[in-house]
Write an enzyme that holds these catalytic residues in place. Sequence first.
Site, PDB file in Angstrom:
ATOM      1  N   SER A  52     -52.815 -34.576  45.517  1.00  0.00           N
ATOM      2  CA  SER A  52     -53.547 -33.819  44.494  1.00  0.00           C
ATOM      3  C   SER A  52     -54.970 -33.457  44.915  1.00  0.00           C
ATOM      4  O   SER A  52     -55.577 -34.119  45.759  1.00  0.00           O
ATOM      5  CB  SER A  52     -53.597 -34.616  43.193  1.00  0.00           C
ATOM      6  OG  SER A  52     -52.324 -34.692  42.614  1.00  0.00           O
ATOM      7  N   GLU A  62     -57.314 -42.514  39.331  1.00  0.00           N
ATOM      8  CA  GLU A  62     -56.718 -41.307  39.900  1.00  0.00           C
ATOM      9  C   GLU A  62     -57.276 -40.080  39.181  1.00  0.00           C
ATOM     10  O   GLU A  62     -57.663 -40.127  38.011  1.00  0.00           O
ATOM     11  CB  GLU A  62     -55.195 -41.345  39.768  1.00  0.00           C
ATOM     12  CG  GLU A  62     -54.545 -42.455  40.579  1.00  0.00           C
ATOM     13  CD  GLU A  62     -53.041 -42.300  40.683  1.00  0.00           C
ATOM     14  OE1 GLU A  62     -52.529 -42.242  41.821  1.00  0.00           O
ATOM     15  OE2 GLU A  62     -52.366 -42.248  39.633  1.00  0.00           O
ATOM     16  N   ASP A  70     -57.431 -37.432  45.498  1.00  0.00           N
ATOM     17  CA  ASP A  70     -57.589 -36.523  44.362  1.00  0.00           C
ATOM     18  C   ASP A  70     -59.005 -35.946  44.247  1.00  0.00           C
ATOM     19  O   ASP A  70     -59.690 -36.114  43.222  1.00  0.00           O
ATOM     20  CB  ASP A  70     -57.212 -37.214  43.045  1.00  0.00           C
ATOM     21  CG  ASP A  70     -55.895 -37.959  43.113  1.00  0.00           C
ATOM     22  OD1 ASP A  70     -55.042 -37.567  43.928  1.00  0.00           O
ATOM     23  OD2 ASP A  70     -55.716 -38.935  42.361  1.00  0.00           O
ATOM     24  N   TRP A  99     -39.051 -30.883  41.709  1.00  0.00           N
ATOM     25  CA  TRP A  99     -39.950 -31.843  41.054  1.00  0.00           C
ATOM     26  C   TRP A  99     -41.342 -31.260  40.836  1.00  0.00           C
ATOM     27  O   TRP A  99     -41.879 -30.578  41.696  1.00  0.00           O
ATOM     28  CB  TRP A  99     -40.057 -33.090  41.925  1.00  0.00           C
ATOM     29  CG  TRP A  99     -41.126 -34.059  41.519  1.00  0.00           C
ATOM     30  CD1 TRP A  99     -42.452 -34.019  41.879  1.00  0.00           C
ATOM     31  CD2 TRP A  99     -40.989 -35.216  40.696  1.00  0.00           C
ATOM     32  NE1 TRP A  99     -43.135 -35.080  41.317  1.00  0.00           N
ATOM     33  CE2 TRP A  99     -42.255 -35.833  40.584  1.00  0.00           C
ATOM     34  CE3 TRP A  99     -39.896 -35.798  40.035  1.00  0.00           C
ATOM     35  CZ2 TRP A  99     -42.469 -36.992  39.853  1.00  0.00           C
ATOM     36  CZ3 TRP A  99     -40.119 -36.961  39.297  1.00  0.00           C
ATOM     37  CH2 TRP A  99     -41.379 -37.551  39.215  1.00  0.00           C
ATOM     38  N   MET A 100     -41.937 -31.588  39.691  1.00  0.00           N
ATOM     39  CA  MET A 100     -43.334 -31.251  39.398  1.00  0.00           C
ATOM     40  C   MET A 100     -44.041 -32.486  38.868  1.00  0.00           C
ATOM     41  O   MET A 100     -43.517 -33.181  38.009  1.00  0.00           O
ATOM     42  CB  MET A 100     -43.412 -30.135  38.351  1.00  0.00           C
ATOM     43  CG  MET A 100     -44.809 -29.933  37.741  1.00  0.00           C
ATOM     44  SD  MET A 100     -44.802 -28.816  36.302  1.00  0.00           S
ATOM     45  CE  MET A 100     -44.828 -27.221  37.119  1.00  0.00           C
ATOM     46  N   ASN A 101     -45.272 -32.762  39.397  1.00  0.00           N
ATOM     47  CA  ASN A 101     -46.147 -33.690  38.697  1.00  0.00           C
ATOM     48  C   ASN A 101     -47.560 -33.121  38.627  1.00  0.00           C
ATOM     49  O   ASN A 101     -47.713 -31.993  38.168  1.00  0.00           O
ATOM     50  CB  ASN A 101     -46.050 -35.134  39.213  1.00  0.00           C
ATOM     51  CG  ASN A 101     -46.440 -35.385  40.647  1.00  0.00           C
ATOM     52  OD1 ASN A 101     -45.696 -35.064  41.569  1.00  0.00           O
ATOM     53  ND2 ASN A 101     -47.585 -36.008  40.863  1.00  0.00           N
ATOM     54  N   ASP A 102     -48.599 -33.820  39.033  1.00  0.00           N
ATOM     55  CA  ASP A 102     -49.989 -33.490  38.694  1.00  0.00           C
ATOM     56  C   ASP A 102     -50.349 -32.005  38.807  1.00  0.00           C
ATOM     57  O   ASP A 102     -50.028 -31.357  39.804  1.00  0.00           O
ATOM     58  CB  ASP A 102     -50.948 -34.216  39.633  1.00  0.00           C
ATOM     59  CG  ASP A 102     -50.768 -35.715  39.637  1.00  0.00           C
ATOM     60  OD1 ASP A 102     -49.881 -36.223  38.941  1.00  0.00           O
ATOM     61  OD2 ASP A 102     -51.528 -36.379  40.363  1.00  0.00           O
ATOM     62  N   TRP A 144     -39.479 -37.276  43.212  1.00  0.00           N
ATOM     63  CA  TRP A 144     -40.685 -37.284  44.020  1.00  0.00           C
ATOM     64  C   TRP A 144     -40.301 -37.356  45.492  1.00  0.00           C
ATOM     65  O   TRP A 144     -39.410 -38.109  45.891  1.00  0.00           O
ATOM     66  CB  TRP A 144     -41.555 -38.485  43.630  1.00  0.00           C
ATOM     67  CG  TRP A 144     -42.923 -38.468  44.234  1.00  0.00           C
ATOM     68  CD1 TRP A 144     -44.048 -37.933  43.692  1.00  0.00           C
ATOM     69  CD2 TRP A 144     -43.318 -39.005  45.508  1.00  0.00           C
ATOM     70  NE1 TRP A 144     -45.120 -38.093  44.541  1.00  0.00           N
ATOM     71  CE2 TRP A 144     -44.708 -38.756  45.663  1.00  0.00           C
ATOM     72  CE3 TRP A 144     -42.639 -39.668  46.533  1.00  0.00           C
ATOM     73  CZ2 TRP A 144     -45.420 -39.151  46.784  1.00  0.00           C
ATOM     74  CZ3 TRP A 144     -43.343 -40.062  47.660  1.00  0.00           C
ATOM     75  CH2 TRP A 144     -44.721 -39.804  47.776  1.00  0.00           C
TER      76      TRP A 144
END
Length: 490
Positions: free
Chosen positions: A108, A221, A168, A40-43, A67
């Site tokens: 993040s 965010e 963040d 998985w990849m996000n921000d 996630w």
Amino acid sequence: MTYNHSEQAIKANIYINQQQEKVKNSKYRLNYHMMPPVGWMNDPNGFVQYNGEYHLFYQHYPYAPKWGPMHWGHAKSRDLVNWEHLPVALAPSEYYDIGTMDDHGCFSGSAIEKDNELYLFYTGHSIERDPMQVQCIAKSEDGINFTKENQNPVIDHFPKDGSKDFRDPKVWQYDNQYYMVVGSKKDGKGKALFYQSSNLINWTYRGVVAESNGKQGDMWECPDLFPLEKEHVLILSPMYGEKNEKPIIIFGEMDYNTAKFSQERSILLDYGHDFYAPQTLIDEKGRRIMIGWMDMWFSKRPSEGDGWVGAMTIPRELTYNHNGIFIQQPIEELKALRHNHHHIENIVINGVHSFPKLDGIATELCIDFDIVNSDSPVFGLHLRCSTDRSEKTIIKVDTNNEEIIVDLTSAGKGESGIYKAPYSPKTNGKLNLRVFLDTTSIELFVNHGEQVITNRIYPHTSSIEVDLFAEKGKAKVLKADKWSLRSVWK
């Protein structure tokens, strides 16, 4: 239970090395976009230039295409185009970023260089702890191997102006001091909380630097505050309740003495479905470059069945055009990927016309329409078409409403929807559309970046054809250029 960070990172890297060969053959893998080796990849996180190389970290769960407890994936590049995957930089390991439930990890953050060391700032998150989210540091002397700071968490509680949603951190240097904005919420308003430090370890809370005007979400965010030519801007990704919304950019002025950012105007950064949590850097050339997560929460993701999920947008330079309008433009380095060029000009479209020379999967297409001498109220392109046209992604120019429309109703297996952006008629009578197509994505830049629409699409691999069309009249194409774009992944 406390784990040794290096042991957790080593475990993740072993798993990635074992699984990435299986993922390489996925029909959904992209050609020139950053994507995870597996999982998985996000921000995007810690987007920085360090020792002459660009580093991009990202929210990563290596063990499944969903996630999970957040790690920091890591890649580097010399040109922001050709990327090399590096070992996982951060893994949950300490009391402030680990727990017995899955809802924990290294959330993040950002990166900054100090005394030749690379500092990663991140939010340690554990839903079982109170406070749930705290701000932490990891350091490296080589940009690859990171050690968590013994004094973590360096900010161990949210201030009175914030809440347990406190995450963040974005850190920068100004006038021999370091500053940080952290996203939070209170009383139904998203907020950016402002901190100051002389050494990156000891932080003083300065107050709420900016907050929602009542229409910008109840949680902010991934805030990013920076100067852009003659003004300052604040980029943020708002939430409304539990729903994530399209990121916005707010223009205004920053006063470091009063710790206040004044809002003057704001616009959406991207009108598509798949753009979130963007982060910027300023590089050695003085360019302000932004990259974002090219996906969105709770989306359909056909690549999940192949063991991976998520990608990043192409890098965009943020600047202003000669009319003083804010624009986002693909970085110049992407032109190095071009080959197989085709050019057409002075074409009149009436109905639907196929253009085989413009087809392809990994493709850049740049078209100038003549608005003045076109009488069709709706015209545009069909991209990634199947031979029977049952599958296609539609870009429409609606001249009556002055809108660009991306219609994904028949685009394939991904999200279906219709996405609209306004456009300003050009005084020279031209409308420019620049499209970057990849295996499972489309990024549309309107009028040289005045608006952008980004979406993930999942058509069949055989759907590569292109049509130009005009409804109830004629449309004139002044010129169109198409390039195939080579793959950067071996």
